[in-house]
Design a protein around this motif. Structure first.
Motif, PDB file in Angstrom:
ATOM      1  N   GLY A  24       0.794  -1.221   0.000  1.00 44.78           N
ATOM      2  CA  GLY A  24       0.000   0.000   0.000  1.00 44.78           C
ATOM      3  C   GLY A  24       0.823   1.265   0.000  1.00 44.78           C
ATOM      4  O   GLY A  24       0.277   2.369  -0.009  1.00 44.78           O
ATOM      5  N   MET A  25       2.142   1.150  -0.007  1.00 46.80           N
ATOM      6  CA  MET A  25       3.007   2.333   0.019  1.00 46.80           C
ATOM      7  C   MET A  25       2.895   3.161  -1.261  1.00 46.80           C
ATOM      8  O   MET A  25       3.245   4.336  -1.257  1.00 46.80           O
ATOM      9  N   ALA A  26       2.430   2.575  -2.350  1.00 44.08           N
ATOM     10  CA  ALA A  26       2.271   3.319  -3.602  1.00 44.08           C
ATOM     11  C   ALA A  26       0.917   4.014  -3.682  1.00 44.08           C
ATOM     12  O   ALA A  26       0.625   4.679  -4.661  1.00 44.08           O
ATOM     13  N   ASN A  27       0.107   3.868  -2.651  1.00 42.85           N
ATOM     14  CA  ASN A  27      -1.217   4.488  -2.597  1.00 42.85           C
ATOM     15  C   ASN A  27      -1.146   5.720  -1.705  1.00 42.85           C
ATOM     16  O   ASN A  27      -1.081   5.596  -0.475  1.00 42.85           O
ATOM     17  N   ALA A  96       8.120  16.765   4.721  1.00 43.42           N
ATOM     18  CA  ALA A  96       7.068  17.695   4.290  1.00 43.42           C
ATOM     19  C   ALA A  96       6.516  17.275   2.933  1.00 43.42           C
ATOM     20  O   ALA A  96       5.300  17.272   2.722  1.00 43.42           O
ATOM     21  N   GLY A  97       7.407  16.919   2.019  1.00 41.56           N
ATOM     22  CA  GLY A  97       6.959  16.455   0.701  1.00 41.56           C
ATOM     23  C   GLY A  97       6.128  15.193   0.806  1.00 41.56           C
ATOM     24  O   GLY A  97       5.092  15.040   0.142  1.00 41.56           O
ATOM     25  N   TRP A  98       6.561  14.285   1.661  1.00 41.56           N
ATOM     26  CA  TRP A  98       5.835  13.025   1.873  1.00 41.56           C
ATOM     27  C   TRP A  98       4.450  13.315   2.446  1.00 41.56           C
ATOM     28  O   TRP A  98       3.443  12.756   2.019  1.00 41.56           O
ATOM     29  N   PHE A 103       3.561  10.755  -1.243  1.00 47.76           N
ATOM     30  CA  PHE A 103       4.552   9.973  -1.990  1.00 47.76           C
ATOM     31  C   PHE A 103       5.938  10.205  -1.420  1.00 47.76           C
ATOM     32  O   PHE A 103       6.253  11.307  -0.971  1.00 47.76           O
ATOM     33  N   CYS A 104       6.767   9.191  -1.458  1.00 46.50           N
ATOM     34  CA  CYS A 104       8.201   9.370  -1.338  1.00 46.50           C
ATOM     35  C   CYS A 104       8.777   8.824  -2.647  1.00 46.50           C
ATOM     36  O   CYS A 104       8.038   8.256  -3.462  1.00 46.50           O
ATOM     37  N   PRO A 105      10.059   8.978  -2.918  1.00 48.65           N
ATOM     38  CA  PRO A 105      10.571   8.700  -4.259  1.00 48.65           C
ATOM     39  C   PRO A 105      10.258   7.316  -4.832  1.00 48.65           C
ATOM     40  O   PRO A 105       9.793   7.214  -5.965  1.00 48.65           O
TER      41      PRO A 105
END
Length: 143
Positions: A24-27, A96-98, A103-105
Motif C-alpha cells: 500500500g506504500m504506492a497508494n 514535508a513532501g511526503w 509519496f516518497c521517491p
C-alpha cells in the motif's frame, strides 16, 4: 558475473516495486492516512516499515563485513554518522513532501509507472528539486 548484474538489478527493482504496491506504500491515500495521527489514523504502514527494518538490519550488518557485493561490485555503504543541520533540513523537506503529496521517491516512481497523474507531477517536482540541489551544491563547492 558482470553480465548478470543488470538483470539482478532489474529483478530487485521489480520485487521492490511489487512490495510497494502490495503493502500500500504506492497508494497516497493510505500513506496520508498513516500520517494523519489526529484523524483516521491507519497504523498498517508501521508494520510494513518494521518488516523492512527486520529484513534490512541483518543484510546491512552482513554487507558491512564485505568489500564487494555477492556479484562482485564494490560495496558502497554510507559512511556519514554525524547529524548536522544539512541532514536535519533535508529530512524536514523530505517529510514535508511526503506529508503533502503522500509519496516518497520509490512509491512515486511505481505510481508514475502505473500512470497516476499526481505521481508524474510529484516525480517532476522531485527531479526539479534534485537539479536545483545539484546546481546549489556545485556553486557551494566552487566557492
Amino acid at each position: 558475473m558482470r553480465a548478470i548484474r543488470p538483470f539482478v538489478a532489474l529483478a530487485c527493482g521489480l520485487l521492490f516495486g511489487l512490495g510497494l504496491i502490495v503493502s500500500g506504500m504506492a497508494n497516497p491515500a493510505k500513506v496520508l492516512a498513516f500520517l494523519d495521527l489526529a484523524g483516521r489514523w491507519d497504523p498498517s504502514l508501521a508494520f510494513v516499515m518494521a518488516g523492512a527494518i527486520l529484513v534490512a538490519a541483518p543484510a546491512f550488518r552482513f554487507a558491512r563485513t564485505r568489500t564487494a557485493s555477492l556479484l562482485g561490485a564494490p560495496m558502497q555503504l554510507p559512511t556519514a554518522t554525524r547529524i548536522d543541520l544539512r541532514l536535519a533540513i533535508g529530512a524536514l523537506l523530505f517529510g514535508a513532501g511526503w506529508g503533502l503529496a503522500g509519496f516518497c521517491p520509490g512509491p512515486a516512481l511505481v505510481s508514475a509507472a502505473s500512470g497516476q497523474p499526481r505521481a508524474w507531477l510529484f516525480v517532476a517536482a522531485m527531479l526539479a528539486g534534485m537539479a536545483l540541489f545539484a546546481v546549489f551544491e556545485s556553486r557551494t563547492r566552487r566557492s
